[in-house]
Design an enzyme around this catalytic site. Structure first.
Site, PDB file in Angstrom:
ATOM      1  N   LYS A 125       0.831  -1.210   0.000  1.00 36.01           N
ATOM      2  CA  LYS A 125       0.000   0.000   0.000  1.00 36.01           C
ATOM      3  C   LYS A 125       0.867   1.262   0.000  1.00 36.01           C
ATOM      4  O   LYS A 125       0.618   2.186  -0.765  1.00 36.01           O
ATOM      5  CB  LYS A 125      -0.909  -0.049   1.241  1.00 36.01           C
ATOM      6  CG  LYS A 125      -1.891   1.086   1.341  1.00 36.01           C
ATOM      7  CD  LYS A 125      -3.117   0.687   2.132  1.00 36.01           C
ATOM      8  CE  LYS A 125      -2.886   0.593   3.625  1.00 36.01           C
ATOM      9  NZ  LYS A 125      -2.783   1.902   4.287  1.00 36.01           N
ATOM     10  N   SER A 177       7.417   8.657  12.183  1.00 32.39           N
ATOM     11  CA  SER A 177       6.276   8.569  11.269  1.00 32.39           C
ATOM     12  C   SER A 177       6.723   8.768   9.835  1.00 32.39           C
ATOM     13  O   SER A 177       7.235   9.827   9.472  1.00 32.39           O
ATOM     14  CB  SER A 177       5.235   9.635  11.627  1.00 32.39           C
ATOM     15  OG  SER A 177       4.357   9.829  10.532  1.00 32.39           O
ATOM     16  N   ASP A 212       1.892  -1.329  11.784  1.00 31.35           N
ATOM     17  CA  ASP A 212       0.556  -1.711  11.292  1.00 31.35           C
ATOM     18  C   ASP A 212       0.184  -3.146  11.661  1.00 31.35           C
ATOM     19  O   ASP A 212      -0.949  -3.577  11.426  1.00 31.35           O
ATOM     20  CB  ASP A 212       0.500  -1.557   9.763  1.00 31.35           C
ATOM     21  CG  ASP A 212       0.532  -0.088   9.360  1.00 31.35           C
ATOM     22  OD1 ASP A 212       0.193   0.766  10.196  1.00 31.35           O
ATOM     23  OD2 ASP A 212       0.898   0.196   8.208  1.00 31.35           O
ATOM     24  N   ARG A 254      -7.694  -3.392   9.635  1.00 31.58           N
ATOM     25  CA  ARG A 254      -6.755  -4.335  10.280  1.00 31.58           C
ATOM     26  C   ARG A 254      -7.348  -4.955  11.553  1.00 31.58           C
ATOM     27  O   ARG A 254      -6.983  -6.065  11.926  1.00 31.58           O
ATOM     28  CB  ARG A 254      -5.419  -3.649  10.568  1.00 31.58           C
ATOM     29  CG  ARG A 254      -4.738  -3.135   9.292  1.00 31.58           C
ATOM     30  CD  ARG A 254      -3.264  -2.929   9.452  1.00 31.58           C
ATOM     31  NE  ARG A 254      -2.750  -2.010   8.444  1.00 31.58           N
ATOM     32  CZ  ARG A 254      -2.471  -2.339   7.185  1.00 31.58           C
ATOM     33  NH1 ARG A 254      -2.667  -3.568   6.762  1.00 31.58           N
ATOM     34  NH2 ARG A 254      -2.014  -1.433   6.340  1.00 31.58           N
TER      35      ARG A 254
END
Ligand code: S3P
Length: 429
Positions: A22, A167, A315, A388
């Protein structure tokens, strides 16, 4: 509202290929659109998040042809984007919104970014504030913290920015702005977050340096269109890695997975828990490391997770919680406060859902303690609108004593449109 029920499986067996990464898919559209000449992208993830990015660039006049296999982007050059005539809708995608904010701030036009109810709750000051220091003019709700964001394009100046969070979205937003800014833009972060932007900037010929002291982008240099092959998304593969580890009698080969070291925290964590994961046929594709991953069922044990591995697995925590729920002993997660500002508060969501199926979980401000259970109970849980969370709880259902139903599963389409057919393909009943 869609819901889905998973029955316990007798094994996870066979071979799969997961859809494209992604993060890399987003970046390929962005850099391809502002490069000179044609960029082709194979393996592009056709999930809703990436389609939001693709539509945004079409709305700014970029011609992107998709024959179902290869995307062809007719790059416009750094200054070739046109003012969009409407709000750019980022849907559920934080990556689209934060990276586009950086890319749009230096354009010579006005633009507005918005998204769905979840994205409009997420923090944006982390990009708005440093971009404003570069000279950007960005307005948003709550003093620039929340979308919709209105951007009045301005010429920018490079800055040296030390981010308080690891980040990749913050880093990449500043790097994209830095392509246009006068002078140097430097970003330093507490731990290295995913470096797909650094790799792709270099691939497109940007003036960039990166090392232990962070990343430096020098503005003004045009990018050149390139051919990109997107590797399989390790974040999607993670659901099937955990499935094959926790369901007895499993052996699964996942082909063509991106194993960039800034993303392989999941492999390190599962290996430390006692999981059997083998990386086969390691190779490099379009500047990104790729491998096939062979996973066999394993008896897992609880571990402590904190520090530099956290951003490298950021994630994957929802599915790591599922592995921890069936491991022997306690798993302790700390320094993972960022999980509270993802598509939903993933610490609260996983604590609620695991408790609903009989697992003991204690929340802390920046993590959680999970007591491994003999077995997960049957039950009904919700996705909280987060892809998720939904997929993680469906994986839990493969090894529960009875069925697990997850409600509101449409969100899975944001990142993993082929999740259900792949699950049915490998789950032996
Ligand atoms: C991403 C960065 C990460 C990650 C997200 C994708 C990216 O977010 O959680 O799914 O493509 O740059 P943060 O930058 O907020 O950690």
């Amino acid at each position: 509202m869609q819901s889905y029920t998973v029955r316990p499986a007798k094994g996870i067996r066979g071979e799969i290929t997961v859809p494209g990464d992604k993060s890399i898919s987003h970046r390929s559209i962005m850099l391809g659109s502002i490069a000179r000449g044609e960029t082709t992208v194979r393996g592009f993830l056709r999930g809703e998040d990436n389609i939001a990015t693709l539509n945004a660039f079409r709305a700014m006049g970029v011609v992107i042809d998709d024959d179902g296999e290869t995307l062809r982007i007719a790059g416009k050059g750094l200054r070739g984007l046109a003012e969009p005539t409407d709000v750019l809708d980022c849907g559920n995608s934080g990556t689209s919104m934060r990276l586009l904010t950086g890319l749009l701030a230096p354009q010579r036009f006005y633009s507005v970014l918005s998204g769905d109810q979840y994205l409009r709750r997420r923090p944006m000051r982390r990009v708005v504030e440093p971009l404003s220091r570069m000279g950007a003019c960005i307005h948003g709700r709550e003093g620039g913290e929340k979308a919709p964001l209105a951007i009045v394009g301005r010429d920018l100046k490079g800055i040296s920015y030390t981010s308080s969070v690891a980040s990749a979205q913050v880093k990449s937003a500043l790097m994209l702005a830095g392509l246009y800014a006068e002078g140097e833009t430097r970003v330093t972060e507490p731990h290295l977050s995913r470096d797909h932007s650094e790799r792709m900037f270099r691939h497109f010929g940007a003036d960039i340096e990166n090392g232990p002291a962070g990343v430096v982008v020098r503005g003004g240099r045009e990018l050149e269109g390139r051919d990109i092959i997107v590797p399989g998304d390790i974040s999607s593969a993670a659901f099937f890695m955990v499935a094959a580890l926790i369901v007895p009698g499993s052996e699964l080969l996942i082909r063509g997975v991106g194993v960039n070291p800034t993303r392989t925290g999941i492999i390190d964590i599962l290996t430390a828990m006692g999981g059997s994961l083998e990386l086969l046929d390691q190779r490099e594709v379009s500047g990104e490391p790729v491998a096939d991953i062979l996973v066999r069922s394993s008896r897992l044990k609880g571990i402590e997770i904190a520090g530099e591995v956290v951003p490298r697995a950021i994630d994957e925590f929802p599915v790591i919680c599922v592995a921890a729920a069936v491991a022997e002993g306690r798993t302790v997660v700390r320094e993972a406060r960022e999980l509270r500002v993802k598509e939903t508060d993933r610490i609260a969501a996983m604590a609620t859902n695991l408790r609903a199926v009989g697992v003991t979980v204690t929340e802390t401000e920046d993590g959680m303690d999970i007591e491994g259970a003999e077995q997960i109970a049957a039950g009904t849980v919700e996705s909280f609108g987060d892809h998720r969370i939904a997929m993680s709880m469906l994986i839990a259902g493969l090894t529960a004593v009875g069925d697990i139903t997850v409600t509101d599963t449409e969100c899975i389409g944001t990142s993993f449109p082929t999740f259900f057919p792949l699950l049915e393909k490998v789950a032996a009943r």
